[in-house]
Write a protein that holds these residues in place. Structure first.
Motif, short mmCIF file in Angstrom:
data_model
loop_
_atom_site.label_atom_id
_atom_site.label_comp_id
_atom_site.label_asym_id
_atom_site.label_seq_id
_atom_site.Cartn_x
_atom_site.Cartn_y
_atom_site.Cartn_z
N VAL A 75 17.84 20.07 41.17
CA VAL A 75 16.80 20.82 40.47
C VAL A 75 17.23 22.27 40.26
N GLY A 76 17.72 22.88 41.33
CA GLY A 76 18.06 24.30 41.26
C GLY A 76 19.26 24.58 40.39
N ARG A 86 9.36 28.84 23.85
CA ARG A 86 10.67 28.98 24.48
C ARG A 86 10.57 28.80 26.00
N TYR A 87 9.60 29.49 26.62
CA TYR A 87 9.41 29.33 28.06
C TYR A 87 9.13 27.87 28.40
N ALA A 88 8.24 27.28 27.62
CA ALA A 88 7.82 25.90 27.94
C ALA A 88 8.99 24.94 27.81
N VAL A 89 9.74 25.05 26.73
CA VAL A 89 10.78 24.06 26.48
C VAL A 89 12.09 24.38 27.17
N ALA A 90 12.49 25.64 27.12
CA ALA A 90 13.83 25.95 27.60
C ALA A 90 13.87 26.22 29.10
N ILE A 107 10.86 25.71 31.51
CA ILE A 107 10.03 24.87 32.35
C ILE A 107 10.39 23.39 32.24
N LEU A 108 10.59 22.93 31.04
CA LEU A 108 10.88 21.50 30.84
C LEU A 108 12.04 20.97 31.68
N PRO A 109 13.21 21.62 31.65
CA PRO A 109 14.31 21.07 32.45
C PRO A 109 14.04 21.10 33.95
N ILE A 110 13.37 22.16 34.41
CA ILE A 110 13.13 22.28 35.84
C ILE A 110 12.14 21.22 36.30
N VAL A 111 11.02 21.16 35.60
CA VAL A 111 10.00 20.19 35.97
C VAL A 111 10.52 18.77 35.81
N GLY A 112 11.26 18.55 34.75
CA GLY A 112 11.82 17.22 34.51
C GLY A 112 12.73 16.77 35.62
N THR A 113 13.68 17.63 36.01
CA THR A 113 14.60 17.24 37.08
C THR A 113 13.85 17.05 38.39
N GLY A 132 19.67 25.77 36.35
CA GLY A 132 20.86 26.53 35.97
C GLY A 132 21.45 26.02 34.67
N THR A 133 22.22 24.95 34.79
CA THR A 133 22.97 24.44 33.65
C THR A 133 22.10 24.15 32.42
N VAL A 134 21.07 23.34 32.64
CA VAL A 134 20.27 22.93 31.49
C VAL A 134 19.50 24.10 30.88
N VAL A 135 18.91 24.92 31.76
CA VAL A 135 18.16 26.07 31.26
C VAL A 135 19.08 27.00 30.47
N ASP A 136 20.24 27.29 31.04
CA ASP A 136 21.17 28.17 30.33
C ASP A 136 21.51 27.64 28.96
N PHE A 137 21.78 26.35 28.93
CA PHE A 137 22.15 25.74 27.66
C PHE A 137 21.03 25.89 26.63
N LEU A 138 19.82 25.52 27.05
CA LEU A 138 18.69 25.57 26.11
C LEU A 138 18.35 27.00 25.72
#
Lengths: 198, 78, 483
Positions: free
Chosen positions: C136-137, C190-194, C196-202, C142-148
């Motif tokens: 998650v962290g 942007r906050y919601a998708v880039a 929150i989404l990856p963090i909550v999803g993982t 990290g990776t997914v959030v940065d990418f998005l």
């Protein structure tokens, strides 16, 4: 208490609509008015929600621990040619309630008098779960006994004589492995026959 | 069969020891209800699996975890 | 179909049952026999129901119950259950046979490992490290959030939206509503998708796997002793862990706790000291840059969790919690169920979150336009300064009102700008973790615990968060823990 309670104070109504907290923990509430009801009851963690999902095609949260379901879910399910309201309930060990969730379930039985009550049990733990079946028979609840997770019981070397059990109890008894979709057709058939006969 | 059985509380049993529940020694209605609702009643065969940090025992084909307070209520014939 | 089975109890119970049944005039959904038995077992709700319906008649019924009770030295509930179990035992004996089965040795062995504290605690730490920190962290936050954030929103979406808005919309106020620094799309979406989404999803993905394996009841059993100290029982570990995903969901699940006292304590601790996954993800990302910062934050939040739990237990009246739980077998999670569950939870989360992000963007836009936002920030500045933070942090705290994670995400921007020292970062993150539950969680608290409790909890948390933040800052400065 139901999620979409109409007797809420105004601020709750506003906040739930605004925030979407009305439809809370992944429970389902399909429009099922006027349909005859079939309730799934039984101890926690025996697979009621899995059966609910199969019978209705909806999805309520399923996990491997007691107490996943805290709300009543309602969905539409077709059995034979007829549509029914299928109700998933929080786990209940006994008609004599301890926890809030158990009360939710018993209140539902008392208030809505379903056409059929499917008592789902963990087959290997029949001995611990049958008392609730007896209590419901005692209460003239139209109960059907489903021995679920039959695969685990079988691999432990347990053999259950369904015919004999059925004769002893005087109610329909059948077995399923809901997680693997086994025994569902028979279950539907028996529910159909049972409701029709009632 | 060894007929010379004696009563001890579940919390005093040894790990892997087996026994039959003899009595639920409590006036606490809520504990009594909990145990009974899980099928722990006189006559039930149990086996102690673990004592720390909580008591875990086998009833039929399931395991049940309880705290010391509840464990001490269950009197077992061994 | 043959006739239905009837359990016969002993003579005294049977005579009481028939006496009561004869007196019952009203029709109940359950048979009179069942109602009479429940009355004898002193089921409060059934007693209340019968009292209401039978009015005068009830006095006589209660006399029958009393006199029957006198005849036994154990509760009737016990006597009745015992006869019923006897019947069940004979039935099971006649219908169930056991042949040699194969036991699932691997599952048994693993099960024992997870329950033995010597191996169970290291396993827990491994689960936390790989599941929460690594997956998650580092991966999600990290990776997914940065990418998005950088590649999708930073390079494509935001410039494009800003461009389109500037070209086609002549009014600055409308431009700002949709795009630029605080726009619905450029900030809210942007906050919601880039972020929150990856963090909550993982998180939900990992949580679903853990849930389906049957690990949680084992964890409950491991932590029961510690949880008893804070007025809860091991069972509360389920809402508490779920809280790391979404405190709103967890507040609802705390309904499974047995006593009102436990439910109140759990609600308070969830609101105070359990950061949700979105907040957690941002905080992990935020603090991992400064060495030691994460450790300080973790220790502080853990300390507050235990301290407040412990103190609440001393203050709040009520029964001591007791712990009992069935431990289901360890099972291999089914991929389809894990995926469906993750999807359902994310869907639920998003139905809840996106309108809120848009609302927050709207409010911030409105606040900026009218200057109200500036006024509120200026009120908050002294409070923020009080805990040793720069003026700019007030904005993040204001965001925190709208959503917990929103506030943390605001801090992220501050850190990017290099405005916070490691000490300030920790203090800000810690205060924000403790600070107000998000609006959704608060409304769930109202719904589940009632207005009085919810307001009392919020009223406690608000000042407490800042006082605790101040204390942390003081400690860190005095002992020169972080620069």
């Amino acid at each position: 208490m139901e999620c979409c309670n109409t007797k809420q104070p105004w601020y709750k109504k506003i906040s739930t609509t605004l925030l979407g907290t009305g439809n809370c923990h992944g429970e389902v509430n399909q429009a099922t008015q006027g349909l005859e009801k079939i309730a799934l009851v039984g101890s926690p963690n025996v697979g009621k929600s899995v059966l609910f999902n199969i019978l209705t095609g909806a999805y309520v949260t399923v996990s491997n621990y007691p107490g996943t379901t805290v709300e009543v879910s309602r969905g539409k399910g077709k059995i034979g040619t007829k549509e029914y309201e299928i109700i998933d309930t929080p786990g209940m060990y006994s008609l004599l309630c301890i926890t809030e969730e158990e009360k939710v379930t018993r209140d539902l039985l008392l208030r809505e008098s379903p056409k059929a009550v499917v008592h789902v049990v963990d087959a290997k733990n029949l001995q611990r779960m049958l008392p609730l079946t007896l209590q419901m028979i005692e209460g003239d609840v139209p109960v059907i006994l489903v021995l679920n997770i039959m695969d685990e019981a079988e691999s432990l070397g347990l053999k259950i004589d369904l015919k004999k059990l059925e004769a002893e109890l005087g109610i329909p008894v059948l077995s399923t492995v809901a997680a693997l979709n086994k025994g569902i057709e028979v279950l539907k058939e028996r529910i159909g026959e049972y409701v029709y006969a009632a | 069969m060894n007929k010379s059985t004696h009563l001890i509380s579940l919390s005093d049993m040894k790990i892997q020891q087996k026994g039959v529940v003899a009595e639920l020694v409590t006036d606490n209605g809520s504990i009594l209800r909990k145990l009974m609702s899980m099928g722990i009643l006189p006559g039930t065969r149990i086996k102690l699996i673990q004592k720390f940090p909580s008591y875990v025992f086998q009833v039929g084909y399931t395991q049940v975890a309880v705290d010391r307070e509840i464990a001490s209520v269950i009197s077992v014939n061994i | 179909m043959s006739t239905q089975l009837e359990v016969t109890y002993d003579r005294q119970i049977e005579s009481a049952v028939s006496e009561i049944s004869n007196r019952l005039q009203y029709q109940y959904v359950l048979s009179k026999r069942a109602i009479a038995l429940l009355l004898l077992q002193e089921d409060e709700d059934i007693i209340a129901m019968v009292k209401e319906k039978e009015t005068n008649n009830y006095l006589k019924i209660s006399r029958i119950i009393e006199s029957t009770k006198q005849k036994y030295n154990r509760p009737l509930n016990y006597i009745i259950s015992l006869s019923r179990q006897k019947k069940v035992d004979t039935i099971v004996e006649e219908t169930m046979t056991k042949v040699q089965g194969k036991e699932n040795r691997i599952a048994d062995y693993l099960s024992r490992l997870t329950m033995n504290p010597l191996t169970g605690v290291p396993i827990l730490l491994l689960v936390l490290y790989y599941g929460l920190y690594k997956f998650v962290g580092e991966f999600g936050a990290g990776t997914v959030v940065d990418f998005l954030e950088e590649h999708i929103f930073g390079v494509f979406i935001n410039p494009w939206v800003n461009g389109v808005v500037q070209t086609y919309i002549p009014w600055t106020w409308l431009q700002d509503l949709l795009a630029n620094d605080y726009g619905i799309i450029t900030l809210g979406i942007r906050y919601a998708v880039a972020i929150i989404l990856p963090i909550v999803g993982t998180f939900f993905l990992m949580f679903s796997i853990i849930e389906d394996s049957g690990y949680l009841p084992r964890l409950a059993m491991l932590v029961d002793r510690v949880f008893k100290k804070i007025g809860l029982n091991g069972r509360a570990v389920i809402p508490m862990t779920l809280g790391f995903g979404c405190d709103t969901m967890a507040t609802m699940v705390s309904r499974t706790l047995e006593t009102k006292r436990e439910r109140v304590i759990a609600t308070l601790l969830l609101a105070l000291a359990i950061p949700c996954s979105a907040q957690l993800g941002v905080i992990l990302a935020l603090l991992s840059g400064a060495p030691g910062a994460l450790g300080v934050w973790l220790a502080f939040i853990g300390f507050i969790f235990l301290l407040i739990g412990f103190l609440t237990t001393k203050i709040l009246p009520g029964d001591k919690p007791s712990f009992y739980m069935e431990v289901p077998p360890l099972r291999l999670p089914k991929v389809s169920n894990v995926l469906t569950k993750t999807y359902t939870r994310m869907q639920w989360y998003f139905v809840e979150i996106v309108p809120l992000f848009i609302l927050a963007s709207l409010l911030i836009w409105f606040g900026n336009l009218t200057g109200l936002f500036g006024v509120v920030i200026s009120w908050m500045q002294p409070i923020v300064n009080f805990i040793g933070l720069p003026d700019k942090a007030a904005e993040a705290f204001l965001f925190g009102f709208f959503r917990r994670d929103f506030g943390a995400a605001g801090l992220y921007d501050l850190q990017e700008a290099g405005l916070l020292s490691p000490r300030q970062l920790v203090v800000a993150a810690a205060t924000l973790t403790l600070f107000v539950p998000c609006i959704a969680q608060f409304s769930m608290m109202l719904k589940e615990r009632g207005v009085k409790t919810a307001l009392a909890i919020a009223g406690f948390i608000f000042p407490f968060a800042f006082i605790a933040g101040w204390a942390l800052n003081w400690v860190l400065i005095t002992f020169k823990v972080l620069p």
